[in-house]
Design a protein around this motif. Sequence first.
Motif, PDB file in Angstrom:
ATOM      1  N   THR A 133       0.707  -1.368  -0.122  1.00  0.00           N
ATOM      2  CA  THR A 133       0.047   0.088   0.453  1.00  0.00           C
ATOM      3  C   THR A 133       0.658   1.373  -0.036  1.00  0.00           C
ATOM      4  N   SER A 134       0.303   2.445  -0.624  1.00  0.00           N
ATOM      5  CA  SER A 134       1.501   3.601  -0.142  1.00  0.00           C
ATOM      6  C   SER A 134       0.093   5.249  -0.012  1.00  0.00           C
ATOM      7  N   GLY A 135       0.707   5.612   0.873  1.00  0.00           N
ATOM      8  CA  GLY A 135      -0.092   6.532   0.304  1.00  0.00           C
ATOM      9  C   GLY A 135      -0.409   7.486   1.766  1.00  0.00           C
ATOM     10  N   PHE A 136      -1.240   8.920   2.972  1.00  0.00           N
ATOM     11  CA  PHE A 136      -1.219   8.773   4.130  1.00  0.00           C
ATOM     12  C   PHE A 136      -3.116   9.553   3.320  1.00  0.00           C
ATOM     13  N   GLY A 137      -3.177   9.133   5.018  1.00  0.00           N
ATOM     14  CA  GLY A 137      -4.738  10.126   5.692  1.00  0.00           C
ATOM     15  C   GLY A 137      -5.819   8.585   5.112  1.00  0.00           C
ATOM     16  N   TRP A 138      -7.348   9.189   5.061  1.00  0.00           N
ATOM     17  CA  TRP A 138      -8.026   7.736   4.562  1.00  0.00           C
ATOM     18  C   TRP A 138      -7.953   6.727   3.414  1.00  0.00           C
ATOM     19  N   ALA A 144      -4.897   1.591  -0.537  1.00  0.00           N
ATOM     20  CA  ALA A 144      -3.824   3.264  -0.542  1.00  0.00           C
ATOM     21  C   ALA A 144      -4.783   4.312   0.358  1.00  0.00           C
ATOM     22  N   GLY A 145      -3.690   5.049   0.892  1.00  0.00           N
ATOM     23  CA  GLY A 145      -3.938   6.043   1.246  1.00  0.00           C
ATOM     24  C   GLY A 145      -4.826   7.089   0.561  1.00  0.00           C
ATOM     25  N   THR A 146      -5.273   7.814   0.894  1.00  0.00           N
ATOM     26  CA  THR A 146      -5.802   9.100   0.146  1.00  0.00           C
ATOM     27  C   THR A 146      -4.974  10.051  -0.499  1.00  0.00           C
ATOM     28  N   TYR A 147      -3.691  10.484   0.369  1.00  0.00           N
ATOM     29  CA  TYR A 147      -2.582  11.758  -0.373  1.00  0.00           C
ATOM     30  C   TYR A 147      -1.252  11.581  -0.075  1.00  0.00           C
ATOM     31  N   PRO A 148      -0.490  12.024  -1.075  1.00  0.00           N
ATOM     32  CA  PRO A 148       0.883  11.943  -0.861  1.00  0.00           C
ATOM     33  C   PRO A 148       1.377  11.961   0.339  1.00  0.00           C
ATOM     34  N   ALA A 149       0.621  13.011   1.435  1.00  0.00           N
ATOM     35  CA  ALA A 149       1.896  13.412   2.418  1.00  0.00           C
ATOM     36  C   ALA A 149       0.862  13.810   3.242  1.00  0.00           C
ATOM     37  N   TRP A 150       1.016  13.941   4.717  1.00  0.00           N
ATOM     38  CA  TRP A 150       0.916  13.718   6.297  1.00  0.00           C
ATOM     39  C   TRP A 150      -0.137  14.945   5.284  1.00  0.00           C
ATOM     40  N   ALA A 195       3.562  19.381  12.843  1.00  0.00           N
ATOM     41  CA  ALA A 195       3.016  18.350  11.801  1.00  0.00           C
ATOM     42  C   ALA A 195       4.402  18.151  11.300  1.00  0.00           C
ATOM     43  N   GLU A 196       5.363  18.661  11.079  1.00  0.00           N
ATOM     44  CA  GLU A 196       6.666  18.348  10.348  1.00  0.00           C
ATOM     45  C   GLU A 196       7.224  17.124  11.039  1.00  0.00           C
ATOM     46  N   TYR A 197       7.171  16.607  12.142  1.00  0.00           N
ATOM     47  CA  TYR A 197       7.620  15.822  13.323  1.00  0.00           C
ATOM     48  C   TYR A 197       6.779  14.576  12.716  1.00  0.00           C
ATOM     49  N   ASN A 198       5.727  15.073  12.158  1.00  0.00           N
ATOM     50  CA  ASN A 198       4.772  13.614  12.821  1.00  0.00           C
ATOM     51  C   ASN A 198       4.800  13.628  11.023  1.00  0.00           C
ATOM     52  N   GLU A 199       5.430  14.330  10.095  1.00  0.00           N
ATOM     53  CA  GLU A 199       5.148  13.715   8.458  1.00  0.00           C
ATOM     54  C   GLU A 199       5.646  12.115   7.803  1.00  0.00           C
ATOM     55  N   PRO A 200       7.222  12.455   8.762  1.00  0.00           N
ATOM     56  CA  PRO A 200       7.740  11.108   8.175  1.00  0.00           C
ATOM     57  C   PRO A 200       7.391   9.818   8.567  1.00  0.00           C
ATOM     58  N   HIS A 201       6.374   9.346   9.007  1.00  0.00           N
ATOM     59  CA  HIS A 201       5.532   8.133   9.520  1.00  0.00           C
ATOM     60  C   HIS A 201       4.934   7.643   9.320  1.00  0.00           C
ATOM     61  N   ARG A 202       4.771   6.707   8.362  1.00  0.00           N
ATOM     62  CA  ARG A 202       4.024   5.858   7.682  1.00  0.00           C
ATOM     63  C   ARG A 202       3.235   4.920   8.263  1.00  0.00           C
ATOM     64  N   TYR A 203       1.906   4.331   9.457  1.00  0.00           N
ATOM     65  CA  TYR A 203       2.279   3.354  10.140  1.00  0.00           C
ATOM     66  C   TYR A 203       0.655   3.613  10.252  1.00  0.00           C
ATOM     67  N   ASP A 226     -14.254  -0.797  15.303  1.00  0.00           N
ATOM     68  CA  ASP A 226     -14.993   0.580  14.284  1.00  0.00           C
ATOM     69  C   ASP A 226     -13.423   1.207  14.061  1.00  0.00           C
ATOM     70  N   GLY A 227     -13.855   2.528  14.267  1.00  0.00           N
ATOM     71  CA  GLY A 227     -12.144   3.228  13.642  1.00  0.00           C
ATOM     72  C   GLY A 227     -12.259   4.300  12.920  1.00  0.00           C
ATOM     73  N   ASN A 228     -12.016   5.352  12.563  1.00  0.00           N
ATOM     74  CA  ASN A 228     -11.786   5.853  11.343  1.00  0.00           C
ATOM     75  C   ASN A 228     -10.190   5.808  10.597  1.00  0.00           C
ATOM     76  N   PHE A 229     -10.221   4.864   9.940  1.00  0.00           N
ATOM     77  CA  PHE A 229      -9.219   4.461   9.188  1.00  0.00           C
ATOM     78  C   PHE A 229      -8.137   5.396   8.433  1.00  0.00           C
ATOM     79  N   ALA A 230      -7.115   4.761   8.388  1.00  0.00           N
ATOM     80  CA  ALA A 230      -6.185   6.481   8.287  1.00  0.00           C
ATOM     81  C   ALA A 230      -4.215   5.566   8.144  1.00  0.00           C
ATOM     82  N   TYR A 231      -3.880   6.727   7.238  1.00  0.00           N
ATOM     83  CA  TYR A 231      -2.040   5.795   6.976  1.00  0.00           C
ATOM     84  C   TYR A 231      -1.689   7.284   7.672  1.00  0.00           C
ATOM     85  N   GLY A 232      -0.567   6.916   8.451  1.00  0.00           N
ATOM     86  CA  GLY A 232       0.511   7.852   9.119  1.00  0.00           C
ATOM     87  C   GLY A 232       1.052   7.834  10.472  1.00  0.00           C
TER      88      GLY A 232
END
Length: 308
Positions: A133-138, A144-150, A195-203, A226-232
């Motif tokens: 998978t790839s991407g960030f967010g929803w 796949a994540g919805t966005y290319p970056a956090w 956010a610059e501290y959070n941006e590099p991390h994708r989980y 349940d959940g509001n599932f995302a990558y970040g």
Amino acid sequence: MTAYEKAKLEIAEVENVLKQHFGAGPFRVTPVEGGNLSSVFSFEHERQDYIIKFSDMEGAYDTEGFVANLLTSQGIPFAKCLGQGKAGPLSYSISERIRGGNLVDCSDREKSSLLPELIGILTRMNHAGLGATSGFGWIQPSGAGTYPAWREYIISFFAEDQTGTFWEGWHSLFTATCLEKDVFEECYHRLLAYAEYNEPHRYFIHGDFQPWNILSDGRQITGIIDGNFAYGDFLVDLATLEGNLGELDVVQAYQEYQHREGIIIPDFQERLTGARYFKGLDALRFYAKMGWDDAYRQLRDYLLQLPE
């Protein structure tokens, strides 16, 4: 603006949906308390216990099948998704019923004894393998994540134009509810700075990891729902949990667990601050929309005393 009201269904309506999905009953449908955005019912089918949820929000359960498979295949005690569909304007999702009740209803003593196990499950969930998978967010139904970056996810998440979502027209909350524009904008600028501290991390992020979505029998954690599932950044889930377990020092217990497991979390305090602003801002507008003024004021005061 009036507070959001979730879809309301009678037992007979739920039974009709189940008959269309499964065929013959009986189903012994029972309403389940909880769920701010979904109407939830338990039922039986062929001597097994299940849950069915209904929502009037478009795409409410689109990713649950992917997420359930992702987590259960890696040993995470998440509710298995068994079917989805449409009932008129409503979406529905059927899952296994995990034994136990909501963690929020456990005693303080039980919550304290369960905290180490809960943090272990949270850590395993956040570090689940994400495959190709790839991407960030929803998370989309494809995985796949919805966005290319956090940062792009954050900007979209709090953008004024939310057409077709739960937050459509949400800027009207600034004039129609207790939501204060100057407070919101101040905290939003702080969020972007951290956010610059959070941006590099994708989980994998559950997105709503609080005691209403954690099940227990009082002796062990029986499952996650349940959940509001995302990558970040996984510290988003810690920021959610820490404000919902009373007097327990969740962050201290979390850090002790990571230390024992040899997990190093760089920039921990800065990332946790960014996660607190992200979850806090979303909760501010949610409390305002729901008319929960006391909760809004308490959270507002907490956010304003966080580092700038």
